[in-house]
Design an enzyme around this catalytic site. Sequence first.
Site, PDB file in Angstrom:
ATOM      1  N   LYS A  67       2.172  58.009  51.570  1.00 24.20           N
ATOM      2  CA  LYS A  67       0.970  58.260  50.761  1.00 24.20           C
ATOM      3  C   LYS A  67      -0.099  59.024  51.551  1.00 24.20           C
ATOM      4  CE  LYS A  67       2.319  56.399  46.819  1.00 24.20           C
ATOM      5  NZ  LYS A  67       2.679  57.304  45.691  1.00 24.20           N
ATOM      6  N   TYR A  82       5.572  53.376  53.117  1.00 27.71           N
ATOM      7  CA  TYR A  82       4.730  53.666  51.950  1.00 27.71           C
ATOM      8  C   TYR A  82       3.392  54.269  52.389  1.00 27.71           C
ATOM      9  CZ  TYR A  82       2.584  52.872  47.326  1.00 27.71           C
ATOM     10  OH  TYR A  82       1.966  53.025  46.108  1.00 27.71           O
ATOM     11  N   THR A 124       3.918  46.122  41.130  1.00 27.43           N
ATOM     12  CA  THR A 124       2.998  45.155  41.740  1.00 27.43           C
ATOM     13  C   THR A 124       3.174  43.737  41.181  1.00 27.43           C
ATOM     14  OG1 THR A 124       1.370  45.813  40.098  1.00 27.43           O
ATOM     15  CG2 THR A 124       1.193  46.835  42.262  1.00 27.43           C
TER      16      THR A 124
HETATM   17  P1  NAD Z   1       6.666  51.737  38.464  1.00 31.56           P
HETATM   18  O1  NAD Z   1       7.689  51.190  39.382  1.00 31.56           O
HETATM   19  O2  NAD Z   1       6.247  50.950  37.271  1.00 31.56           O
HETATM   20  O3  NAD Z   1       7.082  53.191  37.949  1.00 31.56           O
HETATM   21  C1  NAD Z   1       7.589  54.154  38.826  1.00 31.56           C
HETATM   22  C2  NAD Z   1       8.389  55.151  38.017  1.00 31.56           C
HETATM   23  O4  NAD Z   1       8.942  56.109  38.932  1.00 31.56           O
HETATM   24  C3  NAD Z   1       9.564  54.497  37.283  1.00 31.56           C
HETATM   25  O5  NAD Z   1       9.635  54.985  35.966  1.00 31.56           O
HETATM   26  C4  NAD Z   1      10.758  54.922  38.115  1.00 31.56           C
HETATM   27  O6  NAD Z   1      11.966  55.016  37.387  1.00 31.56           O
HETATM   28  C5  NAD Z   1      10.304  56.287  38.617  1.00 31.56           C
HETATM   29  N1  NAD Z   1      11.067  56.709  39.787  1.00 31.56           N
HETATM   30  C6  NAD Z   1      11.332  55.994  40.905  1.00 31.56           C
HETATM   31  N2  NAD Z   1      12.119  56.706  41.733  1.00 31.56           N
HETATM   32  C7  NAD Z   1      12.341  57.906  41.127  1.00 31.56           C
HETATM   33  C8  NAD Z   1      13.068  59.064  41.474  1.00 31.56           C
HETATM   34  N3  NAD Z   1      13.756  59.146  42.629  1.00 31.56           N
HETATM   35  N4  NAD Z   1      13.067  60.105  40.617  1.00 31.56           N
HETATM   36  C9  NAD Z   1      12.393  60.041  39.449  1.00 31.56           C
HETATM   37  N5  NAD Z   1      11.700  58.965  39.052  1.00 31.56           N
HETATM   38  C10 NAD Z   1      11.670  57.908  39.891  1.00 31.56           C
HETATM   39  O7  NAD Z   1       5.403  52.050  39.408  1.00 31.56           O
HETATM   40  P2  NAD Z   1       3.880  52.394  39.053  1.00 31.56           P
HETATM   41  O8  NAD Z   1       3.068  51.261  39.511  1.00 31.56           O
HETATM   42  O9  NAD Z   1       3.748  52.906  37.672  1.00 31.56           O
HETATM   43  O10 NAD Z   1       3.636  53.575  40.096  1.00 31.56           O
HETATM   44  C11 NAD Z   1       3.446  54.945  39.733  1.00 31.56           C
HETATM   45  C12 NAD Z   1       2.870  55.689  40.933  1.00 31.56           C
HETATM   46  O11 NAD Z   1       1.574  55.147  41.244  1.00 31.56           O
HETATM   47  C13 NAD Z   1       3.694  55.562  42.212  1.00 31.56           C
HETATM   48  O12 NAD Z   1       3.643  56.782  42.918  1.00 31.56           O
HETATM   49  C14 NAD Z   1       2.966  54.487  42.990  1.00 31.56           C
HETATM   50  O13 NAD Z   1       3.203  54.584  44.378  1.00 31.56           O
HETATM   51  C15 NAD Z   1       1.543  54.802  42.622  1.00 31.56           C
HETATM   52  N6  NAD Z   1       0.637  53.680  42.817  1.00 31.56           N
HETATM   53  C16 NAD Z   1       0.807  52.516  42.143  1.00 31.56           C
HETATM   54  C17 NAD Z   1      -0.081  51.480  42.350  1.00 31.56           C
HETATM   55  C18 NAD Z   1       0.029  50.161  41.628  1.00 31.56           C
HETATM   56  O14 NAD Z   1      -0.747  49.257  41.973  1.00 31.56           O
HETATM   57  N7  NAD Z   1       0.918  49.998  40.664  1.00 31.56           N
HETATM   58  C19 NAD Z   1      -1.141  51.632  43.262  1.00 31.56           C
HETATM   59  C20 NAD Z   1      -1.271  52.835  43.936  1.00 31.56           C
HETATM   60  C21 NAD Z   1      -0.385  53.864  43.705  1.00 31.56           C
END
Ligand code: NAD
Length: 241
Positions: free
Chosen positions: A157, A153, A191
Amino acid sequence: MTRGLDGRVAFVTGGARGIGAAYVRALHDAGARVVVADLLEAEGAALVADLGERARFAVLDVTDEGAWTAVVDEVVAAWGGVDVLVNNAGIANAGPIEHYPRAKWDAVIAVNLTGTYLGCRAVVPTMKAAGHGSIVNISSVEGMRGSRGLHGYVAAKFGVRGLTKSLAVELGGDGIRVNSIHPGWIDTDMTARIDPSGLPIPMRRGGRPDDLTGTVLYLAGDDSAYVTGAEIVVDGGMING
Ligand code: NAD
């Protein structure tokens, strides 16, 4: 109202739930036509049904090069182009390095990093033809520092952050801006097993998806017309905590 989004076409990967769904709603509220691209058909279809005619859903696995071509061609045919791409789809996994198998590494690199590269490559021709575009890549605070166990990860990133900067350099002359957002802990399914009260967050609360929408609107629209290759941290101060 954010400038420059009314009537524009915004494409959000991983837009069916979590932070991506918040980006979709915010871009739609700002007047954009929005493409929700995700693996989750039921959630994606329900979201676009709720939003109405300025929203469409596309099944997309961001690791599938052929699917990217097909979906972008379909959007260009229907709506004339893609003005904004938010590369948000992501997965996370972790484990001590001796117990972090190749399959975990490959999966997290494929979705977070290769998926972002494929998305950028798929939309650049239509953005070049239009003479403008904004690409917003979702990295993380974990794309700026080491983090125990999150090997693939963190690597992905950091990669997204680097790719953002090489594209910003290459595409600036074409009117295409490329920037990255670096969220801290945000309350989503990803998370759910981490308690934010144990994290060193100076603002003393975890983030919510809506905490990120102002930043995505800023980078997507014309208020950031002279901003490219930039990285914006949205983490309640956690990276300095
Ligand atoms: P989440 O798991 O709630 O949502 C992720 C979404 O991506 C889901 O709808 C999933 O179906 C989709 N997805 C996964 N694999 C896929 C693929 N191969 N093709 C198409 N869609 C796909 O996660 P989130 O927390 O909403 O995260 C969204 C973004 O933000 C991610 O890139 C994550 O790394 C980043 N992020 C999240 C956090 C956090 O604390 N939640 C922090 C930093 C960065």
